[in-house]
Design a protein around this motif. Sequence first.
Motif, mmCIF file in Angstrom:
data_model
loop_
_atom_site.group_PDB
_atom_site.id
_atom_site.type_symbol
_atom_site.label_atom_id
_atom_site.label_comp_id
_atom_site.label_asym_id
_atom_site.label_seq_id
_atom_site.Cartn_x
_atom_site.Cartn_y
_atom_site.Cartn_z
ATOM 1 N N LEU A 177 -12.736 13.408 1.801
ATOM 2 C CA LEU A 177 -13.323 12.115 1.488
ATOM 3 C C LEU A 177 -14.539 12.260 0.587
ATOM 4 C CD1 LEU A 177 -13.243 9.034 2.115
ATOM 5 C CD2 LEU A 177 -14.859 9.523 3.947
ATOM 6 N N PHE A 178 -15.411 13.204 0.897
ATOM 7 C CA PHE A 178 -16.660 13.309 0.156
ATOM 8 C C PHE A 178 -16.583 14.183 -1.089
ATOM 9 C CE2 PHE A 178 -18.263 11.876 4.266
ATOM 10 C CZ PHE A 178 -18.992 10.796 3.833
ATOM 11 N N PHE A 179 -15.697 15.169 -1.121
ATOM 12 C CA PHE A 179 -15.654 16.060 -2.272
ATOM 13 C C PHE A 179 -14.460 15.826 -3.197
ATOM 14 C CE2 PHE A 179 -18.276 18.660 0.643
ATOM 15 C CZ PHE A 179 -19.409 18.711 -0.148
ATOM 16 N N VAL A 180 -13.500 15.019 -2.787
ATOM 17 C CA VAL A 180 -12.353 14.729 -3.644
ATOM 18 C C VAL A 180 -12.302 13.234 -3.971
ATOM 19 C CG1 VAL A 180 -9.837 14.790 -3.841
ATOM 20 C CG2 VAL A 180 -11.038 16.668 -2.725
ATOM 21 N N LEU A 211 -13.763 11.001 -7.522
ATOM 22 C CA LEU A 211 -12.725 10.292 -8.275
ATOM 23 C C LEU A 211 -13.002 8.794 -8.317
ATOM 24 C CD1 LEU A 211 -9.448 12.028 -7.054
ATOM 25 C CD2 LEU A 211 -10.450 12.129 -9.339
ATOM 26 N N PHE A 212 -13.443 8.236 -7.208
ATOM 27 C CA PHE A 212 -13.758 6.815 -7.153
ATOM 28 C C PHE A 212 -14.928 6.474 -8.069
ATOM 29 C CE2 PHE A 212 -16.168 3.313 -5.242
ATOM 30 C CZ PHE A 212 -15.209 2.311 -5.301
ATOM 31 N N ILE A 213 -15.971 7.278 -8.046
ATOM 32 C CA ILE A 213 -17.139 7.023 -8.896
ATOM 33 C C ILE A 213 -16.754 7.134 -10.369
ATOM 34 C CG2 ILE A 213 -19.403 7.923 -9.566
ATOM 35 C CD1 ILE A 213 -19.800 8.631 -6.598
ATOM 36 N N TYR A 214 -15.971 8.141 -10.720
ATOM 37 C CA TYR A 214 -15.512 8.277 -12.104
ATOM 38 C C TYR A 214 -14.683 7.060 -12.519
ATOM 39 C CZ TYR A 214 -12.875 9.778 -16.140
ATOM 40 O OH TYR A 214 -12.296 9.832 -17.369
#
Length: 81
Positions: free
Chosen positions: A41-44, A48-51
């Motif tokens: 959740l935090f590293f994948v 991706l969501f922020i990008y």
Amino acid sequence: MRSVLIIVFIAIVGCGSYGFYIRPEDYSTGELCIGLSIVGLFFVWMPLFIYHRWRKRNFKDYMLTKENLDKMRKEGKDKKM
């Protein structure tokens, strides 16, 4: 990109749910699944969501430069009048 985010999120939630389901029977495997879902959740998913949310935006519009400060002051004065 949106479908990839949805698929990854569902996989992470599924892994976490499975970890909570299996934890009373096999504690170490359940904790491993829960930990992997948090790491995913935090590293994948989160990068991706922020990008995905910021890729078409201009970063300079959100910086406090002299031009942007002057524009905000001008808009503030226009609203007061």
